[in-house]
Design a protein around this motif. Structure first.
Motif, PDB file in Angstrom:
ATOM      1  N   ASN A  85      19.749   6.251   6.715  1.00 50.45           N
ATOM      2  CA  ASN A  85      20.655   5.104   6.712  1.00 50.45           C
ATOM      3  C   ASN A  85      20.214   4.027   5.731  1.00 50.45           C
ATOM      4  OD1 ASN A  85      22.430   6.195   8.609  1.00 50.45           O
ATOM      5  ND2 ASN A  85      21.192   5.455  10.308  1.00 50.45           N
ATOM      6  N   PHE A  86      18.933   3.810   5.623  1.00 46.52           N
ATOM      7  CA  PHE A  86      18.440   2.810   4.678  1.00 46.52           C
ATOM      8  C   PHE A  86      18.648   3.271   3.241  1.00 46.52           C
ATOM      9  CE2 PHE A  86      15.227  -0.090   2.854  1.00 46.52           C
ATOM     10  CZ  PHE A  86      15.672  -1.262   3.435  1.00 46.52           C
ATOM     11  N   PHE A 125       9.411   3.378   4.037  1.00 41.87           N
ATOM     12  CA  PHE A 125      10.482   2.677   3.342  1.00 41.87           C
ATOM     13  C   PHE A 125      10.082   2.285   1.926  1.00 41.87           C
ATOM     14  CE2 PHE A 125      11.830   2.237   7.787  1.00 41.87           C
ATOM     15  CZ  PHE A 125      13.058   2.888   7.656  1.00 41.87           C
ATOM     16  N   ILE A 126       8.818   2.006   1.695  1.00 41.77           N
ATOM     17  CA  ILE A 126       8.366   1.755   0.320  1.00 41.77           C
ATOM     18  C   ILE A 126       8.478   3.034  -0.501  1.00 41.77           C
ATOM     19  CG2 ILE A 126       6.321   1.265  -1.099  1.00 41.77           C
ATOM     20  CD1 ILE A 126       5.565  -0.812   1.089  1.00 41.77           C
ATOM     21  N   THR A 127       8.097   4.160   0.092  1.00 40.16           N
ATOM     22  CA  THR A 127       8.232   5.450  -0.586  1.00 40.16           C
ATOM     23  C   THR A 127       9.697   5.719  -0.896  1.00 40.16           C
ATOM     24  OG1 THR A 127       6.283   6.290   0.564  1.00 40.16           O
ATOM     25  CG2 THR A 127       7.761   7.933  -0.399  1.00 40.16           C
ATOM     26  N   MET A 128      10.574   5.480   0.074  1.00 41.14           N
ATOM     27  CA  MET A 128      12.007   5.688  -0.121  1.00 41.14           C
ATOM     28  C   MET A 128      12.537   4.776  -1.212  1.00 41.14           C
ATOM     29  SD  MET A 128      15.211   4.186   0.577  1.00 41.14           S
ATOM     30  CE  MET A 128      14.516   2.827   1.463  1.00 41.14           C
ATOM     31  N   ARG A 129      12.173   3.512  -1.187  1.00 43.24           N
ATOM     32  CA  ARG A 129      12.647   2.570  -2.206  1.00 43.24           C
ATOM     33  C   ARG A 129      12.212   3.006  -3.595  1.00 43.24           C
ATOM     34  NH1 ARG A 129       9.365  -2.512  -2.710  1.00 43.24           N
ATOM     35  NH2 ARG A 129       8.189  -0.926  -3.772  1.00 43.24           N
ATOM     36  N   VAL A 138      11.122  12.047   0.462  1.00 47.60           N
ATOM     37  CA  VAL A 138      10.255  11.097   1.178  1.00 47.60           C
ATOM     38  C   VAL A 138       9.326  11.849   2.125  1.00 47.60           C
ATOM     39  CG1 VAL A 138      10.211   9.277   2.944  1.00 47.60           C
ATOM     40  CG2 VAL A 138      11.800   9.104   1.014  1.00 47.60           C
ATOM     41  N   PHE A 139       9.894  12.765   2.902  1.00 43.36           N
ATOM     42  CA  PHE A 139       9.076  13.485   3.877  1.00 43.36           C
ATOM     43  C   PHE A 139       8.170  14.519   3.218  1.00 43.36           C
ATOM     44  CE2 PHE A 139      12.184  11.497   6.624  1.00 43.36           C
ATOM     45  CZ  PHE A 139      11.349  11.004   7.612  1.00 43.36           C
TER      46      PHE A 139
END
Length: 88
Positions: free
Chosen positions: A32-33, A73-77, A51-52
């Motif tokens: 979702n983010f 979330f930093i990894t995702m960003r 990410v995973f």
């Protein structure tokens, strides 16, 4: 199992059940983010999977005392920023 136990088991024993626990706990939130940054559902799913994958690849460096959600979330960003710079 709680998050801290899962991180310890993941980093010290390569515990796949601990990884699955973290994946199930955070997949929807990361998905979702990511949708806030990326509009294509296919691309969002790819980024979330990446990410995973990064979590698995860097499991030995995880710190159970640090904010795991923040790390995710930093990894995702960062992956979203790479994706958008590659798409430009």
């Amino acid at each position: 199992m709680n998050e801290k136990e899962a991180i310890i088991k993941l980093k010290t024993c390569n515990d796949k059940a601990a990884f699955a626990f973290l994946y199930r706990s955070y997949w929807a939130k990361v998905y979702n983010f990511t949708r806030l940054y990326i509009t294509s559902a296919v691309d969002v799913e790819e980024i979330v999977q990446e990410v995973f994958i990064k979590i698995w690849e860097n499991r030995e460096a995880l710190d159970e005392e640090q904010n795991f959600a923040g790390y995710l979330f930093i990894t995702m960003r960062n992956l979203c920023l790479l994706y958008t710079s590659d798409a430009a």
